[in-house]
Structures are given as C-alpha cells and as structure tokens.
Design a protein around this motif. Structure first.
Motif, PDB file in Angstrom:
ATOM      1  N   VAL A   1      38.170  43.049   6.889  1.00 24.71           N
ATOM      2  CA  VAL A   1      37.852  42.920   5.408  1.00 24.71           C
ATOM      3  C   VAL A   1      36.974  41.813   4.985  1.00 24.71           C
ATOM      4  CG1 VAL A   1      40.161  43.885   4.875  1.00 24.71           C
ATOM      5  CG2 VAL A   1      39.996  41.490   5.004  1.00 24.71           C
ATOM      6  N   GLN A   2      36.693  41.781   3.819  1.00 29.35           N
ATOM      7  CA  GLN A   2      35.714  40.797   3.323  1.00 29.35           C
ATOM      8  C   GLN A   2      36.520  39.793   2.421  1.00 29.35           C
ATOM      9  OE1 GLN A   2      32.829  42.875   0.768  1.00 29.35           O
ATOM     10  NE2 GLN A   2      31.441  43.528   2.566  1.00 29.35           N
ATOM     11  N   PRO A   3      35.793  38.654   2.477  1.00 30.56           N
ATOM     12  CA  PRO A   3      36.480  37.538   1.642  1.00 30.56           C
ATOM     13  C   PRO A   3      36.772  38.087   0.328  1.00 30.56           C
ATOM     14  CG  PRO A   3      34.816  36.613   2.936  1.00 30.56           C
ATOM     15  CD  PRO A   3      34.533  38.191   3.117  1.00 30.56           C
ATOM     16  N   GLY A   4      38.031  37.714  -0.351  1.00 33.12           N
ATOM     17  CA  GLY A   4      38.502  38.178  -1.635  1.00 33.12           C
ATOM     18  C   GLY A   4      39.391  39.412  -1.546  1.00 33.12           C
ATOM     19  N   ASP A   5      39.285  40.259  -0.495  1.00 29.73           N
ATOM     20  CA  ASP A   5      40.006  41.447  -0.457  1.00 29.73           C
ATOM     21  C   ASP A   5      41.598  41.230  -0.085  1.00 29.73           C
ATOM     22  OD1 ASP A   5      37.523  43.499   1.445  1.00 29.73           O
ATOM     23  OD2 ASP A   5      37.685  42.846  -0.845  1.00 29.73           O
ATOM     24  N   SER A   6      42.040  42.306   0.244  1.00 28.69           N
ATOM     25  CA  SER A   6      43.622  42.442   0.339  1.00 28.69           C
ATOM     26  C   SER A   6      43.993  43.123   1.385  1.00 28.69           C
ATOM     27  CB  SER A   6      44.368  42.780  -0.835  1.00 28.69           C
ATOM     28  OG  SER A   6      44.206  41.929  -1.888  1.00 28.69           O
ATOM     29  N   LEU A   7      45.253  42.882   2.032  1.00 22.24           N
ATOM     30  CA  LEU A   7      45.595  43.718   3.324  1.00 22.24           C
ATOM     31  C   LEU A   7      47.207  43.750   3.270  1.00 22.24           C
ATOM     32  CD1 LEU A   7      43.758  43.057   6.487  1.00 22.24           C
ATOM     33  CD2 LEU A   7      43.881  45.141   5.358  1.00 22.24           C
ATOM     34  N   ARG A   8      47.802  44.848   3.670  1.00 19.42           N
ATOM     35  CA  ARG A   8      49.330  44.486   3.883  1.00 19.42           C
ATOM     36  C   ARG A   8      49.692  44.927   5.195  1.00 19.42           C
ATOM     37  NH1 ARG A   8      54.375  47.859   0.973  1.00 19.42           N
ATOM     38  NH2 ARG A   8      53.471  49.505   2.464  1.00 19.42           N
ATOM     39  N   LEU A   9      50.140  44.024   5.941  1.00 14.85           N
ATOM     40  CA  LEU A   9      50.848  44.127   7.210  1.00 14.85           C
ATOM     41  C   LEU A   9      52.184  44.487   7.077  1.00 14.85           C
ATOM     42  CD1 LEU A   9      49.560  40.866   9.028  1.00 14.85           C
ATOM     43  CD2 LEU A   9      48.488  43.121   8.454  1.00 14.85           C
ATOM     44  N   ALA A  10      52.601  45.399   8.210  1.00 21.97           N
ATOM     45  CA  ALA A  10      53.923  45.806   8.203  1.00 21.97           C
ATOM     46  C   ALA A  10      54.427  45.663   9.474  1.00 21.97           C
ATOM     47  CB  ALA A  10      53.918  47.360   7.959  1.00 21.97           C
ATOM     48  N   CYS A  11      56.008  45.311   9.600  1.00 24.69           N
ATOM     49  CA  CYS A  11      56.690  45.102  10.785  1.00 24.69           C
ATOM     50  C   CYS A  11      57.746  46.071  10.872  1.00 24.69           C
ATOM     51  CB  CYS A  11      56.969  43.749  10.978  1.00 24.69           C
ATOM     52  SG  CYS A  11      57.986  43.461  12.398  1.00 24.69           S
ATOM     53  N   ALA A  12      57.799  46.923  11.997  1.00 24.62           N
ATOM     54  CA  ALA A  12      59.017  47.581  12.010  1.00 24.62           C
ATOM     55  C   ALA A  12      60.082  47.313  13.038  1.00 24.62           C
ATOM     56  CB  ALA A  12      58.586  49.121  12.297  1.00 24.62           C
TER      57      ALA A  12
END
Length: 113
Positions: A12-23
């Motif tokens: 991603v680029q600076p300022g963007d968002s991500l959501r990580l998930a852990c099952a």
C-alpha cells in the motif's frame, strides 16, 4: 499443534489502510491474550497490540491512534494512516501465560510510494 493463520497483508501507499486478520481455533481464541507483533526488515520482532479475553486493549506508542485491535470471528488489526516505518512482517500470537504461546506464519505489509 495449534495453527494460527494471518491474512490481509499487501503493498500500500503511505496514508492508506489495511486490515489484518488472524484465525485461531475457538478453544484457544476464547481464553488467550491475542496479540500482533511485527518484524521490520533487518530488525527484531516487536510487540504491536494486544486484546485480552475481557476486551481490554493495549498498543505500542508508535501505533496509538492509528491501529485498532478487535475480536469477532477472528482477531483483527485495523491499520490506518500507514507509514513507511510500518513495513514489516506481521505475526499473530495467542498466549495464556504459563500454558502456551502459539504463532502464525506471518503476513507481509509493505508501505511504499
């Protein structure tokens, strides 16, 4: 052997968002302190955030106000306003002190313009 499975990493680029998930298996998920750690390139693994069974959370200072850890069907790490220094392999950990500590295989997050 308990298996934790992370997902959601990417470029991603600076300022963007991500959501990580852990099952994680329910029998582990419900009684563990669930944490996210990260290992930047060439550096040691560092703690990022924890959520305990009662829902209380804690964060490393560098991500406070930008990252949110939560639990639903999995453990999530919502990462907003990402910076280049957030680039790392992110690992999920399930721990019950004195009993067990399990790790996932990691998911790569790269923040670059």
């Amino acid at each position: 052997q308990v298996q934790l499975v992370e997902s959601g990493g990417g470029l991603v680029q600076p300022g963007d968002s991500l959501r990580l998930a852990c099952a994680a298996p329910g029998r582990i998920f419900n009684i563990s302190d669930m944490s996210w750690y990260r290992q930047p390139p060439g550096k040691q693994r560092e703690w990022v955030a924890t959520i305990v069974p009662d829902g209380s959370t804690d964060y490393v200072d560098s991500v406070k106000g930008r990252f949110t850890i939560s639990k639903g069907n999995a453990v999530y790490l919502q990462m907003n306003d990402l910076k280049s220094e957030d680039t790392a392999v992110y690992y999920c950990n399930a721990k019950k002190l004195g009993f067990f500590s399990y790790w996932g295989q990691g998911t790569q997050v790269t923040v670059s313009s």
